[in-house]
Design a protein around this motif. Structure first.
Motif, PDB file in Angstrom:
ATOM      1  N   ASP A 319       0.810  -1.226   0.000  1.00 17.30           N
ATOM      2  CA  ASP A 319       0.000   0.000   0.000  1.00 17.30           C
ATOM      3  C   ASP A 319       0.840   1.272   0.000  1.00 17.30           C
ATOM      4  O   ASP A 319       0.299   2.377   0.062  1.00 17.30           O
ATOM      5  N   GLU A 320       2.155   1.133  -0.068  1.00 20.48           N
ATOM      6  CA  GLU A 320       3.025   2.293   0.092  1.00 20.48           C
ATOM      7  C   GLU A 320       2.797   3.345  -1.000  1.00 20.48           C
ATOM      8  O   GLU A 320       2.724   4.552  -0.704  1.00 20.48           O
ATOM      9  N   GLU A 321       2.677   2.914  -2.234  1.00 19.16           N
ATOM     10  CA  GLU A 321       2.526   3.870  -3.335  1.00 19.16           C
ATOM     11  C   GLU A 321       1.209   4.629  -3.244  1.00 19.16           C
ATOM     12  O   GLU A 321       1.169   5.842  -3.466  1.00 19.16           O
ATOM     13  N   SER A 322       0.127   3.929  -2.930  1.00 23.50           N
ATOM     14  CA  SER A 322      -1.175   4.596  -2.848  1.00 23.50           C
ATOM     15  C   SER A 322      -1.202   5.592  -1.697  1.00 23.50           C
ATOM     16  O   SER A 322      -1.774   6.680  -1.820  1.00 23.50           O
ATOM     17  N   PHE A 323      -0.555   5.257  -0.578  1.00 25.82           N
ATOM     18  CA  PHE A 323      -0.503   6.199   0.537  1.00 25.82           C
ATOM     19  C   PHE A 323       0.310   7.436   0.158  1.00 25.82           C
ATOM     20  O   PHE A 323      -0.050   8.554   0.525  1.00 25.82           O
ATOM     21  N   ALA A 324       1.398   7.225  -0.552  1.00 25.37           N
ATOM     22  CA  ALA A 324       2.221   8.362  -0.974  1.00 25.37           C
ATOM     23  C   ALA A 324       1.432   9.276  -1.906  1.00 25.37           C
ATOM     24  O   ALA A 324       1.520  10.512  -1.810  1.00 25.37           O
ATOM     25  N   GLU A 325       0.648   8.705  -2.793  1.00 20.91           N
ATOM     26  CA  GLU A 325      -0.144   9.500  -3.737  1.00 20.91           C
ATOM     27  C   GLU A 325      -1.249  10.260  -3.014  1.00 20.91           C
ATOM     28  O   GLU A 325      -1.456  11.456  -3.256  1.00 20.91           O
ATOM     29  N   GLN A 326      -1.949   9.587  -2.124  1.00 21.52           N
ATOM     30  CA  GLN A 326      -3.032  10.246  -1.393  1.00 21.52           C
ATOM     31  C   GLN A 326      -2.501  11.316  -0.450  1.00 21.52           C
ATOM     32  O   GLN A 326      -3.166  12.326  -0.189  1.00 21.52           O
ATOM     33  N   GLY A 327      -1.282  11.103   0.050  1.00 19.49           N
ATOM     34  CA  GLY A 327      -0.691  12.055   0.971  1.00 19.49           C
ATOM     35  C   GLY A 327      -0.433  13.421   0.367  1.00 19.49           C
ATOM     36  O   GLY A 327      -0.270  14.416   1.095  1.00 19.49           O
ATOM     37  N   LYS A 328      -0.424  13.512  -0.962  1.00 16.05           N
ATOM     38  CA  LYS A 328      -0.208  14.794  -1.617  1.00 16.05           C
ATOM     39  C   LYS A 328      -1.368  15.756  -1.373  1.00 16.05           C
ATOM     40  O   LYS A 328      -1.226  16.966  -1.548  1.00 16.05           O
ATOM     41  N   ASN A 329      -2.519  15.230  -0.981  1.00 17.95           N
ATOM     42  CA  ASN A 329      -3.710  16.050  -0.783  1.00 17.95           C
ATOM     43  C   ASN A 329      -3.883  16.540   0.658  1.00 17.95           C
ATOM     44  O   ASN A 329      -4.831  17.265   0.950  1.00 17.95           O
ATOM     45  N   VAL A 330      -2.989  16.092   1.543  1.00 17.33           N
ATOM     46  CA  VAL A 330      -3.177  16.357   2.965  1.00 17.33           C
ATOM     47  C   VAL A 330      -1.904  16.931   3.575  1.00 17.33           C
ATOM     48  O   VAL A 330      -0.817  16.381   3.390  1.00 17.33           O
ATOM     49  N   ASP A 331      -2.048  18.026   4.295  1.00 14.24           N
ATOM     50  CA  ASP A 331      -0.977  18.570   5.127  1.00 14.24           C
ATOM     51  C   ASP A 331      -1.426  18.354   6.566  1.00 14.24           C
ATOM     52  O   ASP A 331      -2.301  19.073   7.076  1.00 14.24           O
ATOM     53  N   ILE A 332      -0.854  17.364   7.224  1.00 11.27           N
ATOM     54  CA  ILE A 332      -1.401  16.871   8.493  1.00 11.27           C
ATOM     55  C   ILE A 332      -1.090  17.793   9.667  1.00 11.27           C
ATOM     56  O   ILE A 332       0.054  18.195   9.886  1.00 11.27           O
ATOM     57  N   GLY A 333      -2.147  18.095  10.415  1.00 13.26           N
ATOM     58  CA  GLY A 333      -2.009  18.741  11.706  1.00 13.26           C
ATOM     59  C   GLY A 333      -2.572  17.814  12.770  1.00 13.26           C
ATOM     60  O   GLY A 333      -3.460  17.003  12.496  1.00 13.26           O
ATOM     61  N   VAL A 334      -2.050  17.910  13.995  1.00 10.46           N
ATOM     62  CA  VAL A 334      -2.483  17.029  15.078  1.00 10.46           C
ATOM     63  C   VAL A 334      -2.858  17.864  16.296  1.00 10.46           C
ATOM     64  O   VAL A 334      -2.075  18.708  16.744  1.00 10.46           O
ATOM     65  N   SER A 335      -4.048  17.625  16.817  1.00 11.97           N
ATOM     66  CA  SER A 335      -4.461  18.260  18.055  1.00 11.97           C
ATOM     67  C   SER A 335      -5.099  17.203  18.946  1.00 11.97           C
ATOM     68  O   SER A 335      -5.291  16.048  18.530  1.00 11.97           O
ATOM     69  N   ALA A 336      -5.410  17.579  20.171  1.00 13.11           N
ATOM     70  CA  ALA A 336      -6.159  16.679  21.048  1.00 13.11           C
ATOM     71  C   ALA A 336      -7.619  16.671  20.619  1.00 13.11           C
ATOM     72  O   ALA A 336      -8.102  17.625  19.995  1.00 13.11           O
ATOM     73  N   ILE A 337      -8.332  15.592  20.931  1.00 14.77           N
ATOM     74  CA  ILE A 337      -9.749  15.570  20.594  1.00 14.77           C
ATOM     75  C   ILE A 337     -10.459  16.676  21.371  1.00 14.77           C
ATOM     76  O   ILE A 337      -9.991  17.113  22.433  1.00 14.77           O
ATOM     77  N   PRO A 338     -11.579  17.189  20.861  1.00 15.69           N
ATOM     78  CA  PRO A 338     -12.282  18.262  21.569  1.00 15.69           C
ATOM     79  C   PRO A 338     -12.677  17.838  22.982  1.00 15.69           C
ATOM     80  O   PRO A 338     -12.867  16.647  23.262  1.00 15.69           O
ATOM     81  N   VAL A 339     -12.803  18.821  23.857  1.00 21.15           N
ATOM     82  CA  VAL A 339     -13.222  18.559  25.231  1.00 21.15           C
ATOM     83  C   VAL A 339     -14.676  18.986  25.411  1.00 21.15           C
ATOM     84  O   VAL A 339     -15.215  19.771  24.630  1.00 21.15           O
ATOM     85  N   LEU A 340     -15.296  18.453  26.452  1.00 24.13           N
ATOM     86  CA  LEU A 340     -16.740  18.655  26.625  1.00 24.13           C
ATOM     87  C   LEU A 340     -17.098  20.059  27.094  1.00 24.13           C
ATOM     88  O   LEU A 340     -18.185  20.557  26.791  1.00 24.13           O
ATOM     89  N   LYS A 341     -16.194  20.712  27.828  1.00 19.32           N
ATOM     90  CA  LYS A 341     -16.479  22.079  28.279  1.00 19.32           C
ATOM     91  C   LYS A 341     -15.182  22.865  28.414  1.00 19.32           C
ATOM     92  O   LYS A 341     -14.094  22.282  28.509  1.00 19.32           O
ATOM     93  N   LYS A 342     -15.298  24.150  28.424  1.00 18.12           N
ATOM     94  CA  LYS A 342     -14.149  25.047  28.500  1.00 18.12           C
ATOM     95  C   LYS A 342     -13.333  24.765  29.753  1.00 18.12           C
ATOM     96  O   LYS A 342     -13.875  24.617  30.856  1.00 18.12           O
ATOM     97  N   GLY A 343     -12.034  24.674  29.580  1.00 19.63           N
ATOM     98  CA  GLY A 343     -11.145  24.435  30.714  1.00 19.63           C
ATOM     99  C   GLY A 343     -10.952  22.970  31.053  1.00 19.63           C
ATOM    100  O   GLY A 343     -10.113  22.629  31.885  1.00 19.63           O
ATOM    101  N   ASP A 344     -11.740  22.098  30.419  1.00 18.33           N
ATOM    102  CA  ASP A 344     -11.610  20.668  30.660  1.00 18.33           C
ATOM    103  C   ASP A 344     -10.362  20.149  29.962  1.00 18.33           C
ATOM    104  O   ASP A 344      -9.931  20.697  28.947  1.00 18.33           O
ATOM    105  N   ARG A 345      -9.766  19.082  30.504  1.00 18.75           N
ATOM    106  CA  ARG A 345      -8.591  18.459  29.898  1.00 18.75           C
ATOM    107  C   ARG A 345      -8.794  16.950  29.690  1.00 18.75           C
ATOM    108  O   ARG A 345      -7.836  16.217  29.483  1.00 18.75           O
TER     109      ARG A 345
END
Length: 478
Positions: A319-345
């Motif tokens: 699957d290496e080639e297909s992942f490399a090709e699809q990766g051209k469409n994405v500039d990856i950013g990483v964050s934590a999943i959203p939290v339920l309320k302000k100030g929550d961790r």
């Protein structure tokens, strides 16, 4: 001449005598063949400490010609483990490559260490095999201090251990928020940051669900099954009974309280955004959508991140080639999943893999030594450096995250260790069943078009009792 012949004879005798111990040492180890459906040769010898891993997909990504998959495990932790224990002969295998649990059981082979998902697989697989037992006294004697590890992983493992502790958490395939910087920048929307609430994510999702010529972009995907399964609010569906292992007919469930309704409503609104219909979170890269790179945000696991980043170690062979090709469409950013309320961790409950030592293991002392090393700073640093979230969060371990995966160097992964995993509670005197909570969203909301209140009521009153009855009649107790 006679002396020369005698000398040759003595030399031959000496060689035969010195050869005997080596031959004896080879034959001293008794080995058991493990037949499997692939008809591939596989055996475990009694001079080997046997580690068997299941339900962590990256371990299955590289398969050799004899259908064995050892490379990924060896690169992530196995090579360092063997270097740390040169006196232990370690044998490793991954689920279905080429053997399964039933193959081992039929062959009379018991692993010495099993790396498995404690959330669902203790009741499904390990208990029926007789491969779990309370390790409390053994861990204390071996000097393995669970209080130093991620508390949520420890409590999750305890909650499935019938009043004891069956295993030791090793790592977390953490859920994170992946986002495509290209889409955010295209529509001039600020990037997500750790601590972003679901309210803020909802606002961004609406802003990013839009058209641009022939291109349609979706704003947000979060798998509803995992949202419930790794319940971020810490909600537990089971009510206490009279003991740790109640009969199936005595299992009591409540998923229709106001807290459950509020939690389900929270994600429901994302599904109601026009033209943001849920398909699959892998649409972030390339899933069901016809065009890759048209999903702005998706909640997925770290093992997906390393695949999307282009790490050959985590991508299945071919699957290496297909992942490399699809990766051209994405500039990856990483964050934590959203939290339920302000100030929550608080993030999801941990997607943990733990080490289990079967009571019948003949190498329990060696197994305990190895598990102790795996949760030491040295072992946890090695796991973290290969893109797995560690259960021991020292500064050194946290700083090492992803350093052995070159493709992660260009991605800010500081959000991986942000926050605290939701911790399960009030699980005493309950029995964990693998409940069909998928019916809440995928059946009663997405297919039937029902409301969250209807979906929860139907799941509690109809789906769960029917499921438990059917499984009980089939002789199962989960």
């Amino acid at each position: 001449m006679r002396n020369q012949v005698r000398g040759i004879a003595l030399l031959a005798l000496a060689l035969s005598v010195t050869a005997v111990p080596a031959q004896a040492s080879v034959s001293a180890a008794a080995c058991k063949d493990v037949p499997n459906k692939y008809d591939q040769p596989f055996q475990v010898c009694d001079d080997e400490l046997f580690i068997f891993a299941a339900n962590y997909k990256p371990f299955e990504s590289t398969v050799d010609e004899s259908r064995q998959g050892t490379r990924v495990f060896d690169e992530i932790i196995g090579d360092r483990l063997r270097a740390a224990f040169p006196d232990v002969k370690i044998k490793y295998a991954t689920w279905d490559l080429p053997i399964r649990y039933e193959d081992l059981k039929n062959a009379g082979v018991t692993p010495d260490i099993i790396i498995e998902d404690p959330k669902n697989r203790i009741d499904r697989d390990l208990e029926p095999m007789g491969w779990v037992g309370d390790l409390t006294a053994d861990l204390e004697q071996a000097g393995i201090d669970l209080s130093t590890l991620n508390p949520a992983t420890v409590e999750l493992t305890r909650s499935r251990s019938d009043g004891g502790v069956y295993g030791v958490p090793l790592f977390i395939d953490e859920h994170v928020l992946l986002y495509n910087k290209k889409i955010f920048d295209k529509f001039r929307v600020k990037h997500p940051k750790p601590g972003m609430t679901y309210d803020e994510a909802y606002k961004k999702a609406k802003q990013l669900t839009k058209d641009d010529g022939l291109d349609h972009y979706k704003g947000y995907m979060q798998h509803p099954d995992q949202y419930l399964d790794f319940n971020q609010a810490g909600l537990y569906p089971f009510l206490p009974t009279s003991g740790e292992e109640p009969a199936p007919e005595d299992v009591k469930v409540d998923v229709s309280s106001d807290a459950w309704k509020q939690y389900v409503d929270n994600l429901y609104r994302f599904l109601e955004i026009p033209r943001n219909e849920f398909t699959t979170v892998t649409d972030f890269f390339k899933g069901d959508m016809s065009q890759p790179g048209h999903l702005a945000m998706a909640v997925d696991t770290l093992s997906r991140l390393t695949m999307y980043a282009g790490s050959e170690l985590f991508i299945e062979d071919g699957d290496e080639e297909s992942f490399a090709e699809q990766g051209k469409n994405v500039d990856i950013g990483v964050s934590a999943i959203p939290v339920l309320k302000k100030g929550d961790r608080t993030t999801y409950q941990p997607n943990t893999r733990a080490a289990f030592i079967p009571p019948s293991s003949q190498k329990k002392d060696q197994a305990l030594r190895i598990v102790k090393w795996l949760v030491s700073e040295e072992g946890q640093t090695e796991l973290s450096s290969h893109g797995l979230k560690a259960v021991l969060e020292t500064d050194k371990v946290v700083r090492s995250f992803g350093t052995a995966i070159p493709e992660l160097a260009k991605i800010d992964t500081s959000a991986v260790y942000w926050g605290e995993n939701a911790t399960i509670s009030n699980y005493q005197n309950t029995e964990f069943w693998d409940l069909p909570l998928w019916s809440v969203y995928r059946q009663h909301i997405l297919r039937d078009g029902g409301t969250p209140d209807q979906a929860l009521a139907l799941t509690q009153q109809q789906d769960i009792p029917t499921y438990i009855k059917a499984q009980s009649e089939a002789g199962k107790d989960w």
